[in-house]
Design a protein around this motif. Sequence first.
Motif, mmCIF file in Angstrom:
data_model
loop_
_atom_site.group_PDB
_atom_site.id
_atom_site.type_symbol
_atom_site.label_atom_id
_atom_site.label_comp_id
_atom_site.label_asym_id
_atom_site.label_seq_id
_atom_site.Cartn_x
_atom_site.Cartn_y
_atom_site.Cartn_z
ATOM 1 N N UNK A 166 25.686 60.674 23.331
ATOM 2 C CA UNK A 166 24.292 60.822 22.980
ATOM 3 C C UNK A 166 24.061 62.178 22.325
ATOM 4 N N UNK A 167 24.636 63.222 22.874
ATOM 5 C CA UNK A 167 24.474 64.561 22.307
ATOM 6 C C UNK A 167 25.052 64.640 20.899
ATOM 7 N N UNK A 168 26.214 64.044 20.693
ATOM 8 C CA UNK A 168 26.832 64.070 19.357
ATOM 9 C C UNK A 168 25.940 63.369 18.339
ATOM 10 N N UNK A 169 25.314 62.267 18.729
ATOM 11 C CA UNK A 169 24.419 61.551 17.814
ATOM 12 C C UNK A 169 23.225 62.427 17.458
ATOM 13 N N UNK A 170 22.657 63.103 18.434
ATOM 14 C CA UNK A 170 21.512 63.983 18.171
ATOM 15 C C UNK A 170 21.922 65.130 17.255
ATOM 16 N N UNK A 171 23.098 65.682 17.467
ATOM 17 C CA UNK A 171 23.579 66.788 16.630
ATOM 18 C C UNK A 171 23.787 66.313 15.184
ATOM 19 N N UNK A 172 24.469 65.178 14.997
ATOM 20 C CA UNK A 172 24.701 64.678 13.633
ATOM 21 C C UNK A 172 23.395 64.307 12.932
ATOM 22 N N UNK A 173 22.486 63.663 13.666
ATOM 23 C CA UNK A 173 21.183 63.322 13.076
ATOM 24 C C UNK A 173 20.411 64.576 12.695
ATOM 25 N N UNK A 174 20.448 65.584 13.543
ATOM 26 C CA UNK A 174 19.745 66.838 13.258
ATOM 27 C C UNK A 174 20.355 67.549 12.061
ATOM 28 N N UNK A 175 21.675 67.565 11.978
ATOM 29 C CA UNK A 175 22.359 68.157 10.831
ATOM 30 C C UNK A 175 21.941 67.451 9.544
ATOM 31 N N UNK A 176 21.969 66.124 9.575
ATOM 32 C CA UNK A 176 21.576 65.362 8.396
ATOM 33 C C UNK A 176 20.116 65.643 8.047
ATOM 34 N N UNK A 177 19.257 65.668 9.045
ATOM 35 C CA UNK A 177 17.833 65.880 8.807
ATOM 36 C C UNK A 177 17.508 67.243 8.232
ATOM 37 N N UNK A 178 18.065 68.297 8.836
ATOM 38 C CA UNK A 178 17.702 69.648 8.376
ATOM 39 C C UNK A 178 18.341 70.000 7.038
ATOM 40 N N UNK A 179 19.370 69.281 6.630
ATOM 41 C CA UNK A 179 19.936 69.535 5.303
ATOM 42 C C UNK A 179 19.319 68.631 4.238
ATOM 43 N N UNK A 180 18.876 67.434 4.623
ATOM 44 C CA UNK A 180 18.261 66.520 3.648
ATOM 45 C C UNK A 180 16.838 66.945 3.298
ATOM 46 N N UNK A 181 16.109 67.514 4.245
ATOM 47 C CA UNK A 181 14.726 67.933 3.962
ATOM 48 C C UNK A 181 14.635 68.916 2.798
ATOM 49 N N UNK A 182 15.324 70.048 2.837
ATOM 50 C CA UNK A 182 15.196 70.974 1.706
ATOM 51 C C UNK A 182 15.792 70.422 0.413
ATOM 52 N N UNK A 183 16.869 69.655 0.507
ATOM 53 C CA UNK A 183 17.448 69.066 -0.706
ATOM 54 C C UNK A 183 16.466 68.108 -1.359
ATOM 55 N N UNK A 184 15.868 67.254 -0.558
ATOM 56 C CA UNK A 184 14.882 66.331 -1.086
ATOM 57 C C UNK A 184 13.665 67.044 -1.633
ATOM 58 N N UNK A 185 13.219 68.083 -0.932
ATOM 59 C CA UNK A 185 12.056 68.848 -1.395
ATOM 60 C C UNK A 185 12.347 69.518 -2.733
ATOM 61 N N UNK A 186 13.533 70.067 -2.890
ATOM 62 C CA UNK A 186 13.898 70.689 -4.165
ATOM 63 C C UNK A 186 13.899 69.675 -5.298
#
Length: 142
Positions: free
Chosen positions: A1-21
């Motif tokens: 469960x922790x690994x899933x949260x970490x991978x999802x968070x990594x994907x989320x915090x890197x996709x947000x600024x990329x998408x915004x740019x």
Amino acid sequence: MTAAVVLLSLLGVTALPSGALMLVFGSRMFPAELLDGVPLVHGYLAPGLTLFVGFGLGSLVTAYGVARRPRWSCMRWLEARSGRHWSWLALLLLGVGQGVWIGLEYAYLDETSFLQPTYGLVAVGLVALAMTGSVRRWLRTP
């Protein structure tokens, strides 16, 4: 469960600024020619929205769902059909979607970077984690 949260968070915090740019600057920041061979894509609006909303916000909401398992009445129909918390299906779909995204990049973009295999591994990890017994048990509905 922790690994899933970490991978999802990594994907989320890197996709947000990329998408915004992509949404804000589009072809002023990224070469317009990069998307010339991509069918149905005529600029950075669709990729930017996909990154920002789908993989950015979607991953962060799913990470919250996996970690906290909030009960949202609008998702009861989905949970009743799947027997799992809504975040389980979101985790699986984000993994498959990320895999498709990376596959399309390899198929249509001439340029590659270390990010593609990295996020390809994230996709595989999300799908694999969604299928593990511990995550499936954690996200089972009562």
